[in-house]
Every structure is written in structure tokens, then in C-alpha cells.
Design an enzyme around this catalytic site. Structure first.
Site, PDB file in Angstrom:
ATOM      1  N   LYS A 119       0.629  -1.081   0.534  1.00 34.52           N
ATOM      2  CA  LYS A 119      -0.175   0.063   0.238  1.00 34.52           C
ATOM      3  C   LYS A 119       1.058   1.826   0.221  1.00 34.52           C
ATOM      4  O   LYS A 119       2.051   1.327   0.387  1.00 34.52           O
ATOM      5  CB  LYS A 119      -0.785   0.012   1.513  1.00 34.52           C
ATOM      6  CG  LYS A 119      -2.050   0.661   0.945  1.00 34.52           C
ATOM      7  CD  LYS A 119      -3.326   0.288   2.310  1.00 34.52           C
ATOM      8  CE  LYS A 119      -3.747   0.002   1.452  1.00 34.52           C
ATOM      9  NZ  LYS A 119      -5.700   0.000   1.713  1.00 34.52           N
ATOM     10  N   ASN A 153     -12.905   3.804  -5.419  1.00 30.49           N
ATOM     11  CA  ASN A 153     -13.076   3.973  -4.003  1.00 30.49           C
ATOM     12  C   ASN A 153     -12.097   5.248  -3.660  1.00 30.49           C
ATOM     13  O   ASN A 153     -11.909   5.984  -4.216  1.00 30.49           O
ATOM     14  CB  ASN A 153     -11.839   2.869  -3.308  1.00 30.49           C
ATOM     15  CG  ASN A 153     -10.120   2.996  -3.881  1.00 30.49           C
ATOM     16  OD1 ASN A 153      -9.893   4.181  -3.304  1.00 30.49           O
ATOM     17  ND2 ASN A 153      -9.638   2.462  -4.665  1.00 30.49           N
ATOM     18  N   ALA A 154     -12.160   6.153  -2.711  1.00 27.39           N
ATOM     19  CA  ALA A 154     -11.301   7.214  -2.408  1.00 27.39           C
ATOM     20  C   ALA A 154     -11.370   7.002  -0.584  1.00 27.39           C
ATOM     21  O   ALA A 154     -11.601   7.483   0.476  1.00 27.39           O
ATOM     22  CB  ALA A 154     -11.840   8.207  -2.067  1.00 27.39           C
ATOM     23  N   GLY A 196      -8.150   7.286   0.809  1.00 29.25           N
ATOM     24  CA  GLY A 196      -7.635   8.430   1.187  1.00 29.25           C
ATOM     25  C   GLY A 196      -6.503   8.313   1.478  1.00 29.25           C
ATOM     26  O   GLY A 196      -5.912   8.643   2.183  1.00 29.25           O
ATOM     27  N   CYS A 228      -2.396   8.772  -7.080  1.00 31.38           N
ATOM     28  CA  CYS A 228      -3.448   8.587  -6.736  1.00 31.38           C
ATOM     29  C   CYS A 228      -4.161   9.773  -6.913  1.00 31.38           C
ATOM     30  O   CYS A 228      -3.836  10.943  -6.889  1.00 31.38           O
ATOM     31  CB  CYS A 228      -3.274   9.194  -5.496  1.00 31.38           C
ATOM     32  SG  CYS A 228      -4.885   8.962  -4.069  1.00 31.38           S
ATOM     33  N   LYS A 256       4.595   5.618 -10.923  1.00 29.63           N
ATOM     34  CA  LYS A 256       3.122   5.152 -11.154  1.00 29.63           C
ATOM     35  C   LYS A 256       2.418   6.209 -11.324  1.00 29.63           C
ATOM     36  O   LYS A 256       1.829   6.824 -11.053  1.00 29.63           O
ATOM     37  CB  LYS A 256       2.424   4.121 -10.329  1.00 29.63           C
ATOM     38  CG  LYS A 256       0.888   3.475 -10.491  1.00 29.63           C
ATOM     39  CD  LYS A 256       0.032   3.064  -9.238  1.00 29.63           C
ATOM     40  CE  LYS A 256      -0.901   2.372  -9.757  1.00 29.63           C
ATOM     41  NZ  LYS A 256      -1.337   1.088  -8.421  1.00 29.63           N
ATOM     42  N   GLY A 272      -5.337  -5.711  -9.004  1.00 30.10           N
ATOM     43  CA  GLY A 272      -6.072  -5.739  -7.742  1.00 30.10           C
ATOM     44  C   GLY A 272      -7.563  -5.682  -7.555  1.00 30.10           C
ATOM     45  O   GLY A 272      -7.637  -7.012  -6.934  1.00 30.10           O
TER      46      GLY A 272
END
Lengths: 260, 304
Positions: free
Chosen positions: B45, B69-70, B72, B128, B163, B263
Site C-alpha cells: 500500500k 474508491n476514495a 484517502g 492517486c 506509477k 488488484g
């Protein structure tokens, strides 16, 4: 069908001073021990075991924080989001089952007790609470015809002590080929240890902070297992060696913390 | 039986299927379990400088063909995460440390601690889509991408992957910045910025409103991005986005990826998905007469 749907609160039943049951129509097929992610729009989403699994479902909520306080205040017609049912259920088999419930753990066990009684399995349930006024689902268990045994930590009703203490006594008295338990984790660890020593298969329902409920976010990580998909109901023999059992949980930032 | 091993930026992998960052990588024990399930490498992660709780729930909503998803960037912070990396070291595959931060300096410091804790490579989260001042906030600017990659490359000896985000006009710009800054490889794509609204309540499902879409819905976007990147940069590409099956992975490989990440499929097919995708790639290669994974990399670019 596990995606979010919006339901309306049909009614709320007061179970004790700090616990209510919220009932709502939802036709998903839930099995005893499974849970839903319950969304309180604008506030939070929390995992809750089903305490009723028919079309008029129920979740039973102990008022412990902001989200559960909002559920306590819910009234008829309020909207909630439901995701699920998720997770592994109790396997209800054998000829004689002992159920061991501490605190709000009774919520998860009640549907299992209903199925067991419906299948003609001889059932005894230990319902424990801190004090007499905090006992829940005693009448429901009696009306199902189960042998109901009560413990209170302060001795204000029947047996004085923890549910696990009474459970060990009941295990000595009778013969049981399965044990199912849900409640405070240290209490359950005591029950699991005793059952495994006696060679009685025992199933345990665990609780952890959750986000996804579907096995991907790792928030409910438990020794490489995930409480949301590998549980919440585990076989005692599969988790007794896990270091976290009864000792550690994960906080929202993923760090390990001691279970209070 | 086709050879499934791959080498990417000097990393030898037993197979090309890695765990994607953000899924099942918050704890060392889960990383070990994913490796046991058959992954060729596992990515943690994304870890930051300090503990971070992330957004309140709901943080995940399931749609017809994907998941938004969020979360955070919830994580325990690098100091605590070092203990998870010690557990993860029991995995018999390379562990790649994903890093996010507000600046090149902060990301370099975390990368150094990750390297000391034994990771085999660093993956920089420059993508992200739902956190302020980090992730795609840095990654949307190619110049910043270049300076972060340069700084981290100077700080560690292990390979450094970046990424990158698809939520830009042209994903190639950031990739060129990575290559020109001596980055060792590109991971593409991160989730696609997205939102879902609950009609009955008139609210977004997620507490943060906006999140990142993953799952089957984004596979064609990811494949297109990898195809474009392969034509523009010479450094290795790791393809990610919506891979559920071996054939999905083969699309990415044929578009030009040397390896892939999986994932959200852990929801659709369970944690066993890693080994299953590996098996399915092997069966395909055998059936169609390819001798190794490398034989299919980039073949969609060949003129017929």
C-alpha cells in the site's frame, strides 16, 4: 446482489438502555452470521451483523459512537444504504449446540439459534451482559424454546461472572457437539481454548474496523486472513494460533492496537 | 510449458503477475498471503511520512463493471510500516515499496527507509486521484514527475518505478519525464477519476465525493495507455487496470507491458486470482505456441 440499495427504516425496537434493533425491508438472501455495510448518508458506513435475516431484516446497534448514535436516533421512514450480505456464515449442524453470547454478540447468534431450533437441534444459549438491564434477546431466545442461561458480570441476574465462565460450567454439565460464540474477543478466546481442549468444534464471529467489506482494502487484516471475506465467522482451530486473536486489532490508519 | 519468468529493470520475477498497490498491502501478513497465492511480486500500500487515517466511510462503492474508491491513502506511516515489511520479507517474491509524499525530499526519505527495510524496488505513487497535495497532484505536472524521479533515483540503489495517472490530456508526457530522469520503469495506469451519485439520497456515495474507478470498466483505457507508452518510451512498462483473467493480462502484454499488476480482481475472483491469472497466461502461451512471456510483449504493434 451485494451492491448498495437504499432502504427505509420500518421500525426501531429498544432492546436495552444502550441498544436498539433497526428493522427494514430487504430481500437479499442473508445467512446467519453474515453482515452488511450500513450507510448512514452524510455520516458514516459501518459493518453490522444481521440480527434478523428474513425479508424484514434487522441490525442491532450498541450506542458506542457517532454512527451508532445516529442509528439510535433513526425513525420510521429514514433512509439507510445497505451493502451485502457479506462474509462467511455459521455452519449449523450436529445434534446439540451451545451458543455463547456476550453483550451485543447475541445479535449475530440469534438468527443461528432460530435456524438450529427450526432444524430440531437441541440448543442451549448463554446470554451474558455486564448487568441485568443490559441483557438482550432473552425473551426471543426463550420463545424459540432454547434452554436459556444468563450471566451478569455484577451478579444482578442469575449467574455472577462472565459469559465464558458460565459457558465452561455448562460445557461440564451437558454434552454438546458444537459451540458457536460471539461477543468480546477475550471472552471468545477463553471459550475457543476450552472447546479445543475438549475436542468440540467451535465457531467464532469476529469484529474489526472495515472499509470495503469485500476482501480488497486490507483494513480488517487478521494474520493474513480478512475478517470480511474469510470471516466474520471462523473455525476456532483456524485462528487460535493467530497472534492477533483476542489481543490486537487494526486502527483506521492500519497500525496495530491492543483490543481494549 | 512456456517460460513464465520475466526480468524487469533487473528484477527477476517467477511470473509477470504482481499485486497492485492499494490492494491487500497494508499488512505484511497479507503481502505474504498474496505471494503464497501465486503472485510474482507484491507492491505495498502507498506509505507516507506520518500515520494517516484516510477518509471516513463510505470509501468504496461497487458499480456494474467496477469499483470506485476514495480511501484517502490511509497508512500507518513509514516508521510503523517497517515492522510490516519485516513480516513481508517472508514472502518468496520481491516486495516493492509504494511511496507517496508532498515533495521530492519527503518521498526520497521514505524510499531510503523502505530500501533499508529490504524492499526490492520502489514504486512512486504519482497518480492517486483523490488526495490533496500528493499523488496525481504531483503526477499531473511532468516537470514535477521528473524532479521527483531524479531525487529518488539519487537516494536509493534499488530500481525506481513511477506509477502515473491516466487523468491527464496525454499520459505520454509524464512517461517521457520518467524516462528522461533515469526512472527504471513506468506503471500504468492508476484508477480513473470518477464519481457515483445515489439518486434516492441525492448524495455522492463516497464521503470524499470523487474517487478512483478500478475493475473491468477501465481495462480498455489502461490497454490504450500502455499501447501509447510503448511507442514513446524505451524503459519497461508494467500494465495495470481491470485485469481479471489471463487473457486480460495478455492484452496488456501484447500492448507492450513486460509485466502486469492485479488488484480489484481479488474481489471478483478471490485472493486465489493471482495464481489463476498466472496459470491462464501459461495455458494461453502453450496453446498458441509461444515459448515465453517475452514472445508476446508488444506484438500488437507489429505490422501485419
Amino acid at each position: 446482489m451485494t451492491r448498495t440499495r437504499i432502504v427505509r427504516v420500518e421500525r426501531t425496537d429498544v432492546e436495552c438502555s444502550h441498544t436498539v434493533t433497526i428493522r427494514f425491508q430487504d430481500e437479499s438472501l442473508a445467512r446467519p452470521g453474515q453482515f452488511a455495510m450500513v450507510w448512514i448518508p452524510g455520516l458514516d458506513e459501518v459493518p453490522m451483523s444481521f440480527s434478523y435475516i428474513g425479508d424484514l431484516k434487522g441490525v442491532t446497534v450498541h450506542n458506542v459512537g457517532e454512527a451508532t448514535a445516529a442509528l439510535h436516533d433513526a425513525s420510521r421512514g429514514d433512509k439507510l444504504g445497505i451493502r451485502g450480505p457479506f462474509g462467511r456464515d455459521y455452519r449449523i449442524e450436529g445434534e446439540s449446540i451451545l451458543f455463547v453470547s456476550g453483550g451485543t454478540g447475541a445479535a449475530s447468534l440469534m438468527p443461528a439459534l432460530e435456524v438450529a431450533m427450526g432444524n430440531g437441534i437441541r440448543s442451549t444459549i448463554v446470554i451474558g451482559a455486564k448487568t441485568a438491564s443490559e441483557l438482550i434477546f432473552v425473551d426471543r431466545a426463550i420463545s424459540l424454546g432454547a434452554d436459556v442461561r444468563i450471566s451478569t458480570d455484577d451478579g444482578s441476574k442469575e449467574y455472577k461472572g462472565f459469559a465464558s465462565d458460565l459457558a465452561l460450567q455448562v460445557l461440564q454439565e451437558g454434552s454438546f457437539d458444537r459451540v458457536l460464540t460471539c461477543g468480546p474477543e477475550r471472552m471468545m478466546k477463553t471459550v475457543v481454548t476450552a472447546c479445543l481442549e475438549k475436542g468440540i468444534p467451535v465457531q467464532v464471529s469476529l469484529e474489526r474496523f472495515m472499509r470495503c467489506g469485500m476482501g480488497i482494502c486490507d483494513s480488517c487484516s487478521f494474520g493474513g486472513l480478512h475478517v470480511c471475506v474469510d470471516g466474520p465467522v471462523f473455525d476456532g482451530k483456524d485462528i487460535i494460533e493467530i497472534e492477533d486473536f483476542g489481543v490486537f486489532r487494526r486502527s483506521a490508519d492500519g497500525s496495530r492496537e491492543v483490543i481494549p | 510449458m512456456a517460460d513464465l519468468s520475466v526480468e524487469i529493470a533487473g528484477l527477476r520475477l517467477r511470473n509477470p503477475v504482481m499485486l497492485a498497490s492499494g490492494i491487500l498491502g497494508e499488512t505484511g501478513s497479507s503481502l505474504v498471503r498474496v505471494a503464497e497465492a501465486g503472485a510474482g511480486a507484491v507492491v505495498t500500500k502507498s506509505i507516507g511520512a506520518e500515520p494517516r487515517e484516510g477518509y471516513p466511510n463510505p470509501t468504496v462503492v461497487e458499480l456494474e463493471a467496477g469499483i470506485i474508491n476514495a480511501v484517502g491513502l490511509a497508512n500507518p506511516g513509514i516508521a510503523a510500516y517497517v515492522d510490516e515489511l519485516k513480516v513481508a520479507a517472508q514472502a518468496e517474491v520481491p516486495v516493492i515499496g509504494s511511496v507517496f509524499g508532498k515533495s521530492e525530499g519527503e518521498m526520497s526519505e521514505i524510499a531510503i527507509l523502505m530500501e533499508e527495510a529490504g524492499v526490492s524496488a520502489i514504486e512512486l505513487n504519482l497518480s492517486c486521484p483523490h488526495a490533496r497535495n500528493v499523488g496525481a497532484e504531483l503526477g499531473k505536472d511532468p516537470e514535477t514527475v521528473g524532479s521527483v524521479v531524479s531525487a529518488v533515483k539519487k537516494s536509493v540503489h534499488v530500481p525506481v518505478f513511477a506509477k502515473i495517472t491516466p487523468n491527464v490530456t496525454d499520459i505520454v508526457d509524464a512517461a517521457l519525464a520518467v524516462a528522461n530522469s533515469r526512472g527504471d520503469g513506468i506503471v500504468a495506469i492508476n484508477t480513473v477519476k470518477a464519481m457515483a451519485i445515489c439518486p434516492e439520497t441525492g448524495r455522492p456515495f463516497l464521503s470524499n465525493g470523487i474517487g478512483g474507478l478500478s475493475g473491468p470498466a477501465i481495462k480498455p483505457i489502461g490497454v490504450r495507455c500502455v499501447y501509447e507508452l510503448y511507442e514513446s518510451v524505451d524503459i519497461p512498462i508494467v500494465g495495470v487496470g481491470g485485469i481479471l483473467t489471463g487473457k486480460d493480462a495478455l492484452e496488456y502484454l501484447m500492448a507492450g507491458a513486460k509485466a502486469v499488476q492485479v488488484g480489484s480482481a481479488a474481489y471478483y475472483r478471490g485472493i486465489e486470482v493471482f495464481g489463476r491469472v498466472v496459470e491462464e497466461i501459461g495455458q494461453f502461451l502453450d496453446e498458441y505456441g509461444y515459448e515465453s512471456v517475452g514472445d508476446v510483449v508488444g506484438i500488437a504493434h507489429d505490422e501485419n
